[in-house]
Design an enzyme around this catalytic site. Structure first.
Site, PDB file in Angstrom:
ATOM      1  CG  ASP A 461      -2.160   0.656   0.848  1.00  0.00           C
ATOM      2  OD1 ASP A 461      -2.187   1.628  -0.130  1.00  0.00           O
ATOM      3  OD2 ASP A 461      -3.212   0.370   1.752  1.00  0.00           O
ATOM      4  CB  CYS A 509      -3.363  -1.146  -2.704  1.00  0.00           C
ATOM      5  SG  CYS A 509      -4.554  -0.325  -1.817  1.00  0.00           S
ATOM      6  CG  ASP A 531      -9.433   2.846  -0.322  1.00  0.00           C
ATOM      7  OD1 ASP A 531      -8.799   1.740  -0.571  1.00  0.00           O
ATOM      8  OD2 ASP A 531      -8.863   3.601   0.139  1.00  0.00           O
TER       9      ASP A 531
END
Length: 724
Positions: A461, A509, A531
């Site tokens: 992420d 991500c 998201d």
């Protein structure tokens, strides 16, 4: 293009040295003019004999009789490279400053090389020792030409590269429209169409990474025409820029590559610099055809080779069930429920490490929290594997909280300026991956984690843009290299992890879909889109995403209802059918699902596994794009055209509206196909000519304005049967 024809041929164009690049779908003709300019004399349909009679002079704007000197300028002429110092006033693709402060370069063509379907054209500047190589890699089967550039300092003095584009692309005069991807967090990948006005349209990111707001992909069509499409996608995960400049005669000049904002590269004598690549192509088959070319290219050449022949697994992610409240017994219980549903990969999201009870602390300390895992992470890892699933974990290696052991030990490891207060975003700062000690320190932590546990998957992420981008310990002439060196450093760390742990799968991500491009997809197997898991919103985002990126890389999540971002409620089947368009993922509190929902989820996951090979490796056709009121449909066809999967959606019904016909594409017209659900047999010609009805059975009461109806159909080729 016949299979035995060469992809690259030396030729001439109006007496000039020229090179013809041919693929199965298109052709590109390059030539060098007397003034040294690299022209793009043709880029488009391969009609055979492309170079015959083309001079490029027809592209010149009209020169008034009393302005004859203007004929020497290159304005309005389609180019394949542009340098500050050319006789042109359009956007330059190369700006190089020498020690005296001058930035004017005059390049002369010196050489060409053709090796393994790669053309390299070499130019130099005698006055400075600057050497520029333009590289064209022809992927004939895929209809793609991959471009990049290398600049070299072969002179006695340092040079400063202020700008170097991956590619310059010119199109002849016409009225053009652009197709681009824009949005924001929670609303990424919105396909945007606009008529290109006189002057420049600039697409870019200056946030340090690809961004939610725009994506480095573009397509260009002629106004009012649906067929011919020129397109490009940049392989870069940092600051980028794509300039679409309409010239005074309506010629189009495209410059794509690294963003010149606050960036420069110092070249000492003997040093060189190579740009990221731009994959570009042309098709007469519309945006859908352009997307299919990019999809095949990505599946065959971009996505990590280790997992190209195996489908990305159905996975469950814990974030929407637990957030930071990670506790081993609850995780074990969730894993048991996931396995019962048929999930193949269990991913523990944020909250498992350090002092991570919220987003204020712990980033950078990739050590298992003993309070949450008293017997270590191995207890959960072993249980997940015993249940027959792979084990995955969330990481954010490029970031650090000030409240962390890492930051307390190494506060200078972040991007910073000594006399500026750092800006926190999500209570975190960005580690400077341009520094070797940072890369080695992060790599050591990750290596230890992966070596100690049987981790099959990492969700990588990235949750904030870059501010106060400084590198104080670098030499002054190198400090503006930090933007590029940071991204290269991230690529290096991921690449080294993949080399050391070759079976590891990685998901990219960045607060959802903030970092997806051909650069990161060369290292990550799959990508988050957003998201926002609201299926109505996701239809639009996934439509835009798939204009540029393959369904095999596209992760979709089935979340709880009401959806946590929008608060809207939709049926479980609809949520599954939307998430099944690419790589199926599930989040939410599955422990709280009722038995009816669990039974339906098991059936839908089993159905997805049957359809997955066609969805992930077939050719995608958007039959009807998403709409607020009308039906939406997307189709996937296997490469041998023996199977087709069709999803049909209706987000909102309109009173009095009749059903639509949805005509399939890409089938074999003479072949017979059977529908899996009811055994109906018909021909490919009927399915493509007459099509399917968009109608659904009446919804059960109470009926609402938002119907949220969906279905999936599998059509399989049959032999020896009569259609009925």
């Amino acid at each position: 293009m016949p299979a035995d024809d060469p992809a690259i041929t030396r030729t001439t164009c109006a007496g000039r040295p020229a090179w013809l690049l041919r693929t199965s779908r298109n052709a590109m003709l390059l030539s060098v003019a007397d003034d040294g300019a690299l022209r793009l004399d043709h880029w488009g349909d391969d009609g055979g004999g492309v170079g015959d009679g083309l001079s490029g002079d027809a592209y010149l704007p009209h020169t008034p009789w009393n302005r004859a000197s203007q004929a020497h300028f290159l304005d309005g002429v389609p180019l394949a490279a542009s340098t500050y110092g050319d006789r042109a006033f359009k956007e330059p693709g190369l700006v190089v400053q020498r020690q005296d402060g001058s930035s004017v370069s005059r390049l002369t063509w010196r050489d060409d090389r053709i090796e393994d379907d790669v053309l390299v054209l070499v130019f130099d500047d005698d006055a400075t020792g600057l050497v520029v190589e333009h590289r064209f890699a022809v992927l004939a089967e895929h209809g793609i030409v991959v471009r990049d550039a290398r600049v070299c300092n072969r002179g006695p003095d340092p040079l400063r590269v202020e700008r170097v584009a991956s590619a310059v692309l010119g199109l002849p005069p016409a009225r053009y429209e652009s197709w681009t991807l824009h949005g924001r967090w929670g609303d990424e990948y919105q396909l945007t169409r606009r008529a290109l006005p006189p002057g420049k349209v600039v697409l870019d990111s200056r946030r340090g990474f690809t961004s939610h707001e725009a994506n480095p992909w573009f397509a260009v069509t002629r106004a009012g025409e649906d067929g011919p499409v020129w397109f490009g996608a940049l392989a870069w995960s940092g600051n980028w820029s794509i300039v679409l400049e309409t010239e005074r005669n309506d010629a189009l000049h495209v410059v794509a590559g690294l963003h010149p904002f606050d960036s420069a590269w110092h070249l000492d004598p003997g040093e060189d610099f190579r740009t990221p690549s731009l994959a570009c192509g042309y098709t007469d088959d519309g945006l859908d055809g352009a997307a299919r070319l990019l999809h095949r290219y990505q599946r065959d050449h971009v996505l990590p080779a280790r997992h190209r022949t195996t489908p990305p697994p159905v996975h469950y992610n814990t974030w929407l069930a637990t957030a930071f409240d990670v506790e081993v017994e609850h995780q074990v219980a969730l894993a048991g429920h996931a396995a019962e549903l048929g999930v193949e990969l269990f991913v523990v999201d944020d909250g498992w490490f350090g002092a991570r009870n919220d987003d204020h602390a712990g980033l950078g300390d990739w050590v298992v929290d003993p309070a949450k895992f008293p017997r270590g992470l191995t207890q959960l890892v072993d249980e997940v594997h015993r249940l027959g699933m792979g084990f995955g974990i969330w990481l954010e290696p490029e970031m650090v909280n000030p409240d962390s052991d890492l930051y307390r030990a190494h506060p200078d490891w972040v991007l910073h300026l000594p006399d500026r207060e750092p800006t926190l975003s999500r209570n975190q700062l960005v580690l400077n991956f341009a520094r070797e000690d940072v890369r080695e320190g992060v790599l050591a932590k990750l290596r230890a984690l992966l070596a100690e546990h049987r981790i099959d998957f990492v969700k990588w992420d990235h949750n904030r843009p870059y501010t106060e981008v400084g590198w104080p310990r670098a030499a002054p002439e190198r400090r503006r290299e930090v933007w590029v060196r940071h991204v290269r450093g991230v690529y290096e760390v991921i690449g080294r992890l993949r080399a050391e742990f070759p079976d590891l799968m990685i998901e990219t991500c960045a607060g959802g879909g903030g970092r997806v491009d051909l650069g990161i997809l060369g290292l990550a197997d799959v990508a988050q889109v957003s998201d926002n898991t609201d299926p109505g919103d996701r239809l639009r985002m996934q439509h835009g995403f798939s204009r540029a990126y393959a369904p095999r890389a596209m992760v979709g999540w089935v979340a709880d209802a009401p959806e946590p971002t929008t608060g809207r409620t939709s049926p479980l089947e609809f949520r599954f059918h939307v998430a099944m368009q690419g790589v199926l993922g599930i989040s939410g509190d599955i422990a709280g699902w009722g038995e009816d929902d669990r039974k339906q989820a098991r059936e839908l996951i089993a159905e997805y596994k049957r359809l997955r090979p066609v969805i992930q490796d077939g050719d995608q056709h958007w039959l009807v794009p998403p709409s607020d009121t009308e039906p939406c449909a997307v189709q996937y066809v296997s490469r041998d055209r023996r199977e087709a999967v069709v999803f049909v959606y209706q987000v909102r019904g309109v009173a009095g509206e009749g059903p639509r016909r949805i005509r399939l594409r890409g089938l074999d017209a003479d072949r017979r196909y059977r529908r899996d659900s009811d055994g109906l047999v018909t021909t490919g010609a009927v399915l493509m000519g007459v099509g399917l009805s968009s109608a659904f059975p009446p919804p059960p009461p109470p009926r609402h304005t938002e119907d949220w109806r969906s279905r999936v159909e599998l059509w399989q080729a049959v032999d020896g049967e009569v259609a009925r």
